[in-house]
Design a protein around this motif. Structure first.
Motif, PDB file in Angstrom:
ATOM      1  N   LEU A  77       0.651  -1.046  -0.052  1.00 18.13           N
ATOM      2  CA  LEU A  77       0.156  -0.161  -0.059  1.00 18.13           C
ATOM      3  C   LEU A  77       0.800   1.360  -0.103  1.00 18.13           C
ATOM      4  CD1 LEU A  77      -2.674  -0.869   2.443  1.00 18.13           C
ATOM      5  CD2 LEU A  77      -3.064  -0.762  -0.122  1.00 18.13           C
ATOM      6  N   LEU A  78       1.964   1.191   0.702  1.00 20.40           N
ATOM      7  CA  LEU A  78       2.659   2.580   0.867  1.00 20.40           C
ATOM      8  C   LEU A  78       3.916   2.401  -0.040  1.00 20.40           C
ATOM      9  CD1 LEU A  78       2.639   2.535   4.920  1.00 20.40           C
ATOM     10  CD2 LEU A  78       1.093   3.733   3.200  1.00 20.40           C
ATOM     11  N   ARG A  79       4.304   1.568  -0.773  1.00 18.86           N
ATOM     12  CA  ARG A  79       5.287   1.446  -1.525  1.00 18.86           C
ATOM     13  C   ARG A  79       5.481   2.749  -2.588  1.00 18.86           C
ATOM     14  NH1 ARG A  79       4.978  -0.872  -6.828  1.00 18.86           N
ATOM     15  NH2 ARG A  79       6.992  -1.722  -6.462  1.00 18.86           N
ATOM     16  N   PRO A  80       6.605   3.427  -2.931  1.00 13.40           N
ATOM     17  CA  PRO A  80       6.414   4.428  -3.888  1.00 13.40           C
ATOM     18  C   PRO A  80       6.050   3.870  -5.217  1.00 13.40           C
ATOM     19  CG  PRO A  80       8.801   3.816  -3.519  1.00 13.40           C
ATOM     20  CD  PRO A  80       8.022   2.915  -2.584  1.00 13.40           C
ATOM     21  N   ALA A  81       5.288   4.685  -5.770  1.00 14.13           N
ATOM     22  CA  ALA A  81       4.695   4.527  -7.189  1.00 14.13           C
ATOM     23  C   ALA A  81       5.948   4.310  -8.200  1.00 14.13           C
ATOM     24  CB  ALA A  81       3.782   5.608  -7.686  1.00 14.13           C
ATOM     25  N   LYS A  82       5.845   3.322  -9.064  1.00 13.49           N
ATOM     26  CA  LYS A  82       6.689   3.171  -9.933  1.00 13.49           C
ATOM     27  C   LYS A  82       5.999   3.372 -11.380  1.00 13.49           C
ATOM     28  CE  LYS A  82      10.047   1.668  -7.429  1.00 13.49           C
ATOM     29  NZ  LYS A  82      11.553   2.176  -7.335  1.00 13.49           N
ATOM     30  N   GLY A  83       7.090   3.869 -12.501  1.00 12.55           N
ATOM     31  CA  GLY A  83       6.315   3.970 -13.788  1.00 12.55           C
ATOM     32  C   GLY A  83       5.335   4.813 -13.965  1.00 12.55           C
ATOM     33  N   LYS A  84       5.381   6.044 -13.302  1.00 12.82           N
ATOM     34  CA  LYS A  84       4.399   6.977 -13.261  1.00 12.82           C
ATOM     35  C   LYS A  84       4.678   7.532 -14.721  1.00 12.82           C
ATOM     36  CE  LYS A  84       2.358  11.082 -11.570  1.00 12.82           C
ATOM     37  NZ  LYS A  84       2.411  12.288 -10.340  1.00 12.82           N
ATOM     38  N   ALA A  85       3.791   7.749 -15.541  1.00 16.65           N
ATOM     39  CA  ALA A  85       3.871   8.339 -16.948  1.00 16.65           C
ATOM     40  C   ALA A  85       3.822   9.755 -16.896  1.00 16.65           C
ATOM     41  CB  ALA A  85       2.613   7.609 -17.818  1.00 16.65           C
ATOM     42  N   CYS A  86       4.859  10.633 -17.115  1.00 11.70           N
ATOM     43  CA  CYS A  86       4.713  12.004 -17.210  1.00 11.70           C
ATOM     44  C   CYS A  86       6.138  12.453 -18.076  1.00 11.70           C
ATOM     45  CB  CYS A  86       4.880  12.634 -15.749  1.00 11.70           C
ATOM     46  SG  CYS A  86       6.389  12.241 -14.924  1.00 11.70           S
ATOM     47  N   TYR A  87       5.994  13.687 -18.381  1.00 11.13           N
ATOM     48  CA  TYR A  87       7.063  14.155 -19.634  1.00 11.13           C
ATOM     49  C   TYR A  87       8.459  14.112 -18.852  1.00 11.13           C
ATOM     50  CZ  TYR A  87       3.776  14.355 -23.167  1.00 11.13           C
ATOM     51  OH  TYR A  87       2.813  13.941 -24.228  1.00 11.13           O
ATOM     52  N   PRO A  88       9.492  14.067 -19.397  1.00 12.65           N
ATOM     53  CA  PRO A  88      10.797  13.912 -18.540  1.00 12.65           C
ATOM     54  C   PRO A  88      11.168  15.475 -18.411  1.00 12.65           C
ATOM     55  CG  PRO A  88      11.300  13.534 -20.870  1.00 12.65           C
ATOM     56  CD  PRO A  88       9.771  13.470 -20.669  1.00 12.65           C
ATOM     57  N   SER A  89      11.945  15.549 -17.267  1.00  9.82           N
ATOM     58  CA  SER A  89      12.556  16.723 -16.890  1.00  9.82           C
ATOM     59  C   SER A  89      13.880  16.977 -17.634  1.00  9.82           C
ATOM     60  CB  SER A  89      12.982  16.776 -15.503  1.00  9.82           C
ATOM     61  OG  SER A  89      13.972  15.745 -15.181  1.00  9.82           O
ATOM     62  N   LYS A  90      14.483  18.153 -17.796  1.00 11.33           N
ATOM     63  CA  LYS A  90      15.429  18.310 -18.393  1.00 11.33           C
ATOM     64  C   LYS A  90      16.771  17.300 -17.975  1.00 11.33           C
ATOM     65  CE  LYS A  90      18.319  20.690 -21.377  1.00 11.33           C
ATOM     66  NZ  LYS A  90      19.588  20.099 -20.975  1.00 11.33           N
ATOM     67  N   ALA A  91      16.706  17.072 -16.858  1.00 20.10           N
ATOM     68  CA  ALA A  91      17.890  16.295 -16.421  1.00 20.10           C
ATOM     69  C   ALA A  91      17.689  14.879 -16.628  1.00 20.10           C
ATOM     70  CB  ALA A  91      17.865  16.356 -14.705  1.00 20.10           C
ATOM     71  N   GLU A  92      16.351  14.322 -16.840  1.00 20.51           N
ATOM     72  CA  GLU A  92      16.137  12.974 -17.248  1.00 20.51           C
ATOM     73  C   GLU A  92      16.424  12.818 -18.748  1.00 20.51           C
ATOM     74  OE1 GLU A  92      12.656  11.591 -14.305  1.00 20.51           O
ATOM     75  OE2 GLU A  92      12.237  12.950 -15.884  1.00 20.51           O
ATOM     76  N   ILE A  93      16.179  14.058 -19.554  1.00 19.99           N
ATOM     77  CA  ILE A  93      16.612  13.794 -20.935  1.00 19.99           C
ATOM     78  C   ILE A  93      18.199  13.765 -21.397  1.00 19.99           C
ATOM     79  CG2 ILE A  93      16.581  15.255 -23.069  1.00 19.99           C
ATOM     80  CD1 ILE A  93      13.777  16.065 -22.552  1.00 19.99           C
ATOM     81  N   ASP A  94      18.709  14.688 -20.296  1.00 16.14           N
ATOM     82  CA  ASP A  94      20.112  14.642 -20.473  1.00 16.14           C
ATOM     83  C   ASP A  94      20.689  13.282 -20.051  1.00 16.14           C
ATOM     84  OD1 ASP A  94      20.267  17.195 -21.209  1.00 16.14           O
ATOM     85  OD2 ASP A  94      20.681  17.976 -18.937  1.00 16.14           O
ATOM     86  N   GLU A  95      20.175  12.383 -19.367  1.00 16.57           N
ATOM     87  CA  GLU A  95      20.262  11.135 -18.737  1.00 16.57           C
ATOM     88  C   GLU A  95      20.357  10.014 -19.885  1.00 16.57           C
ATOM     89  OE1 GLU A  95      19.554   7.895 -15.131  1.00 16.57           O
ATOM     90  OE2 GLU A  95      18.234   9.875 -15.115  1.00 16.57           O
ATOM     91  N   ALA A  96      19.214  10.084 -20.413  1.00 16.96           N
ATOM     92  CA  ALA A  96      18.892   9.626 -21.855  1.00 16.96           C
ATOM     93  C   ALA A  96      19.721   9.685 -22.676  1.00 16.96           C
ATOM     94  CB  ALA A  96      17.325   9.750 -22.041  1.00 16.96           C
ATOM     95  N   ILE A  97      20.136  11.134 -22.968  1.00 14.54           N
ATOM     96  CA  ILE A  97      20.991  11.392 -24.092  1.00 14.54           C
ATOM     97  C   ILE A  97      22.360  10.719 -23.959  1.00 14.54           C
ATOM     98  CG2 ILE A  97      22.385  13.335 -24.936  1.00 14.54           C
ATOM     99  CD1 ILE A  97      19.603  14.860 -24.746  1.00 14.54           C
ATOM    100  N   ALA A  98      22.770  10.680 -22.569  1.00 16.67           N
ATOM    101  CA  ALA A  98      24.188  10.032 -22.263  1.00 16.67           C
ATOM    102  C   ALA A  98      23.945   8.350 -22.677  1.00 16.67           C
ATOM    103  CB  ALA A  98      24.477  10.229 -20.947  1.00 16.67           C
ATOM    104  N   ILE A  99      22.863   7.966 -22.529  1.00 15.27           N
ATOM    105  CA  ILE A  99      22.744   6.493 -22.807  1.00 15.27           C
ATOM    106  C   ILE A  99      22.682   6.612 -24.163  1.00 15.27           C
ATOM    107  CG2 ILE A  99      21.037   4.514 -22.701  1.00 15.27           C
ATOM    108  CD1 ILE A  99      19.988   5.453 -20.058  1.00 15.27           C
ATOM    109  N   VAL A 100      22.163   7.216 -24.842  1.00  8.39           N
ATOM    110  CA  VAL A 100      22.135   6.999 -26.420  1.00  8.39           C
ATOM    111  C   VAL A 100      23.581   7.336 -26.940  1.00  8.39           C
ATOM    112  CG1 VAL A 100      21.312   8.433 -28.562  1.00  8.39           C
ATOM    113  CG2 VAL A 100      19.928   8.215 -26.707  1.00  8.39           C
ATOM    114  N   ALA A 101      24.348   8.246 -26.429  1.00  3.48           N
ATOM    115  CA  ALA A 101      25.810   8.351 -26.971  1.00  3.48           C
ATOM    116  C   ALA A 101      26.389   7.053 -26.903  1.00  3.48           C
ATOM    117  CB  ALA A 101      26.625   9.353 -26.052  1.00  3.48           C
ATOM    118  N   SER A 102      26.252   6.139 -26.156  1.00  2.00           N
ATOM    119  CA  SER A 102      27.087   4.927 -25.923  1.00  2.00           C
ATOM    120  C   SER A 102      26.491   3.734 -26.833  1.00  2.00           C
ATOM    121  CB  SER A 102      27.475   4.834 -24.569  1.00  2.00           C
ATOM    122  OG  SER A 102      26.019   4.310 -24.105  1.00  2.00           O
ATOM    123  N   GLN A 103      25.386   4.071 -27.628  1.00  2.00           N
ATOM    124  CA  GLN A 103      24.704   2.970 -28.391  1.00  2.00           C
ATOM    125  C   GLN A 103      24.915   3.289 -29.740  1.00  2.00           C
ATOM    126  OE1 GLN A 103      23.297   0.596 -26.710  1.00  2.00           O
ATOM    127  NE2 GLN A 103      24.206   1.427 -24.967  1.00  2.00           N
TER     128      GLN A 103
END
Length: 870
Positions: free
Chosen positions: A530-556
């Motif tokens: 009941l109290l566990r933090p929600a996972k996978g909430k669908a919302c648009y990414p923040s600037k920091a999250e996009i930067d994190e994704a871009i870093a993953i893309v760079a190595s792929q």
């Protein structure tokens, strides 16, 4: 560009169908609990009241007094019941006009029903067995889905028919036992018969019945339906007879007992408890408890569970293990342990783990052999025996939770199960020298070790929330343990001092402490759920999250993933943050763009995570433009793949302008150079100086095309997005007249092209010159491959034997040129002599590909309004 961290609901998300779908999804667990829990509580309350004066020793003695010929007769009726059950599969194949060898059908049916009856949730557990076996026999996933749906519907109608006939023909025999008037039972039975008559009428008219998510099924012909009803009557009567021969003499007749048996099955299904555990027994005890000795009735129910559920399940596990072992032996390079590992289905191992968890809990609240406790007293201190008894009971609860993770193939669940079973083996010996219990646990551990490779999802066990059905199942097991505890120790007067009695021979206090540990553990589990933090909430990414994704893309190696820079898609990261999926929603479709971006070992878990997130929200999971080497990952997650086109790849090492095949490209280059065109490649730090010129070209091109910016699978002209990557430009007289944005990663193996735009007065062949010049430039820089993009609906077979989807898509490809330049786009890309690589759409089983593509088109076009514009 400003990237919002949270977006309000889009118009699509506010549409009535979407809102209704979300409301149903949100209320579904509440409905399940509202129906299942009251039924469970009422039945168990009545059951507890009826058995409160029954002695545990009397039940055990009654089990051993059962004549062997009654046990043999029950086993024979069980076999007859499973033979009748196989007719469901045969009639489904007959109805769908599919042919499978009879021996394979019976073996598949037996294993599916044995596992489904034992585990519960027959359409899922038994359906997984059917999919596993029928897929190997050559059936298509859609056909297997229809078989499962047919069997589920046929079983429900058959049980309803048997129960209705019993209620109408023998209402008086049943009414007195459950305190309901015969007239009410007759009305219920009559209503069911009227409904079944309506279904038969629909069958005769050839109509279909709605199922779920817009799907429907054509009802079988009346002849098939009559055979199916006859098989159902024989099946239910045989299963009831298996219990009937074990029961003591009763006043109720066999026809009325069959009706009671059908009601017990129906309530067991409604309680959402695996195999109807507890609910089924409560109905039988409530009806028969007043006409026969209660201890004999309960002992008969225990034997019935072992014979009708336990023996077929063990036999099915053996059949599945033997078949997989033989299949594994065919792999010459596999070791013996690896060959055994294709072995038992994870669903079977999950059921075994669940069953052993229940066994450990029941063992914890029942007394051990006095002789064994006396032997332990000679060699072990009391503290070790007490601790072993307590810990093993808690481990039983843990195994029930772990069983769900095994069904989902989680590697974390495998490690937890292996460690828990290993510990339980030691504890079972320390608590009471339980040799049979430890032997079964040892076999389970061996099966887990042999099946290690089957659990390949690198996901956390606690990350997976327990569903309503599993919570109800755990509650049922605990309620059963409480009933068993008070049944066994009914002659012990409860006192507060019992909690502090520590003696080898004091079994009641030891069982009470074990039950307390179970309740504390269950409470902690419920609190976490009941109290566990929600996972996978669908919302648009923040600037920091996009930067994190871009870093993953760079190595792929896949530069298309740079579309995450647009910020118009939501992002789901893997648990270890090494991979991500970018996706959007339209209607009920949750559409992931491309395969997961990141290391392959993180992809399988991320696909499951996305599918489960979509399902929890009442949506359907869709993956757009996935590559063929990853199709097995989607199949494991229950998705079905459809070819939607081919991507054009150019091998840069072998590319040149020589030869007759590329004569048109040479002419385009020569003509462009005569017209004074020149090619340049701007690096990201140079693009900003030309951004205004590029925007002018983009606006002019959109106006000339009478179009607007697209999204989702295409980039749009946004200053921050365009300046983030190189841009290829064409100049004439020092002025830019055409450009193309380039997507790349830090790996110099592949480059792709995104936006391609030009001025309306640009010479003919300008874009061919741009692409050829870019290809030659990239080849000189050491890049390996150039991706020109996908040609939708191309490369699909037009053979009469091709799948239905291919034939429909082929018609759209050939006749839909006025709406979209399918053939023209393929022809343009073919000029460069590319290598064509297939691309697929992976959708949740039962999802219509055209419906998913319609939602994808709406995402790309900016809604359904954009679909009717350019």
């Amino acid at each position: 560009m400003t990237i919002p961290e949270h977006h309000s609901m889009t118009n699509n998300e506010k549409s009535p169908p979407a809102l209704i779908g979300k409301l149903i999804s949100a209320l579904k667990p509440i409905f399940s609990m509202a129906i299942g829990v009251p039924i469970l509580v009422v039945l168990w309350a009545s059951f507890s009241g009826l058995v409160q004066n029954v002695n545990f020793e009397d039940i055990v003695a009654s089990v051993f007094r059962t004549p062997p010929y009654d046990v043999v007769a029950a086993a024979c009726f069980t076999l007859l019941s499973f033979v009748c059950l196989s007719i469901y599969d045969f009639s489904a194949l007959w109805h769908l006009r599919l042919r499978i060898p009879s021996a394979d059908v019976f073996r598949t049916s037996f294993c599916a029903y044995a596992v489904g009856n034992f585990v519960g949730y027959g359409p899922l557990s038994g359906g997984a067995i059917r999919y596993h076996h029928y897929r190997r026999l050559g059936l298509k996933p859609a056909d297997i889905g229809n078989i499962i749906a047919y069997i589920t519907l046929a079983f429900g109608l058959g049980v309803a028919a048997v129960m209705a006939v019993g209620l109408v023909s023998n209402p008086a025999d049943i009414a007195g036992s459950i305190n309901v008037s015969p007239q009410a039972l007759t009305m219920i039975g009559g209503g069911l018969l009227i409904g079944l008559a309506a279904v038969f009428t629909l069958s005769a008219s050839g109509r279909s019945v709605p199922l779920w998510r817009g799907r429907s099924m054509a009802l079988p012909r009346p002849r098939i339906m009559l055979v199916q009803f006859a098989a159902t009557v024989a099946d239910v009567a045989s299963a009831a007879a298996a219990l009937w021969v074990l029961l003591p003499h009763m006043d109720i007749g066999f026809p009325a007992f069959v009706a009671v048996f059908s009601v017990a099955i129906a309530l067991g299904i409604a309680s959402h408890v695996p195999a109807g555990l507890g609910a089924f027994e409560a109905v039988i005890v409530a009806v028969l408890g007043g006409t026969s000795p209660m201890g004999d009735v309960i002992s008969a129910l225990l034997l019935y569970r072992l014979i009708y559920y336990g023996l077929p399940f063990l036999l099915a596990a053996g059949l599945i293990g033997t078949a997989e072992f033989r299949r594994g032996r065919m792999a010459k390079r596999a070791s013996w342990l690896a060959r055994v590992g294709l072995r038992l289905s994870p669903n079977v191992l999950s059921a075994l783990t669940f069953a052993m968890g229940v066994a450990l809990i029941v063992s914890g609240v029942t007394p051990a052999s006095i002789a064994r406790l006396d032997l332990l007293a000679k060699y072990l201190p009391l503290s070790i025996v007490e601790s072993a008894h307590f810990l093993e009971s808690v481990l039983g609860l843990g195994l029930i939770v772990i069983a769900r993770g095994l069904a989902h193939r989680l590697d974390g669940a495998w490690w937890a199960a292996s460690a828990s079973v290993g510990a339980a083996i030691v504890l079972s010996l320390l608590k009471a020298i339980a040799l049979s219990e430890s032997a079964i646990l040892l076999l389970l551990l061996a099966a887990l070790i042999a099946s290690r490779r089957q659990f390949s999802r690198p996901a956390s066990l606690m990350h997976q929330p327990l569903s309503t059905s599993w919570l109800v199942a755990i509650a049922t097991v605990l309620m059963s343990a409480i009933v068993v505890l008070f049944l066994v120790y009914s002659d012990v007067d409860y006192q507060n001092g019992l909690w502090w009695d520590f003696e080898f021979t004091d079994e009641a206090p030891r069982s009470l402490r074990a039950l307390l540990g179970l309740l504390i553990g269950a409470g902690a589990l419920a609190g976490w759920t009941l109290l566990r933090p929600a996972k996978g909430k669908a919302c648009y990414p923040s600037k920091a999250e996009i930067d994190e994704a871009i870093a993953i893309v760079a190595s792929q190696p896949y530069p298309d993933a740079n579309l995450v820079r647009m910020g118009d898609k939501m992002v789901l990261f893997s648990n270890d943050r090494r991979a991500f999926i970018m996706f959007s929603r339209h209607g009920l479709s949750w559409v992931a763009l491309f395969d997961p971006v990141g290391p392959r070992d993180a992809s399988a878990s991320l696909i499951w995570q996305f599918v489960e997130m979509a399902q929890r929200a009442g949506g359907r999971a869709v993956f757009y433009q996935v590559q063929p080497q990853n199709l097995s990952l989607y199949a494991d997650a229950g998705l079905r793949a459809y070819k939607i086109g081919e991507a054009a790849h150019i091998d840069l090492k072998s590319f040149d302008l020589g030869g007759a095949k590329r004569a048109s490209l040479r002419h385009a280059v020569n003509r462009a150079q005569r017209d004074g065109l020149s090619f340049f490649l701007l690096e990201p730090d140079e693009v900003a100086d030309e951004i205004h010129s590029l925007r002018e070209i983009s606006d002019s091109w959109l106006a000339a095309q009478k179009s607007r910016e697209k999204s989702f699978s295409l980039g749009a002209f946004d200053a921050d997005y365009v300046c983030a990557q190189p841009v290829a430009i064409i100049k004439r007289d020092g002025k830019i007249i055409a450009f193309a944005t380039i997507l790349r990663t830090s790996l110099k193996n592949q480059v792709t092209i995104d936006l391609m735009r030009s001025m309306s007065d640009a010479p003919s062949g300008t874009m061919e010159y741009l692409i050829v010049s870019l290809i030659l430039h990239l080849k000189g820089k050491g890049y390996l491959s150039f991706d020109i993009g996908m040609a939708p609906l191309s490369g699909l077979s037009n053979s009469p034997a091709a799948p239905f989807w291919h034939r429909i898509a082929r018609v759209v490809y050939e006749r839909g040129e006025r709406f979209y330049h399918f053939i023209g786009l393929r022809t343009f890309k073919a000029k460069f002599q590319p290598q064509w690589q297939p691309r697929y759409l992976a959708v949740s089983n039962g999802t219509s590909p055209p419906l998913a593509l319609a939602d994808i088109t709406a995402l790309i076009s900016g809604g359904f309004k954009g679909m009717v514009r350019k």
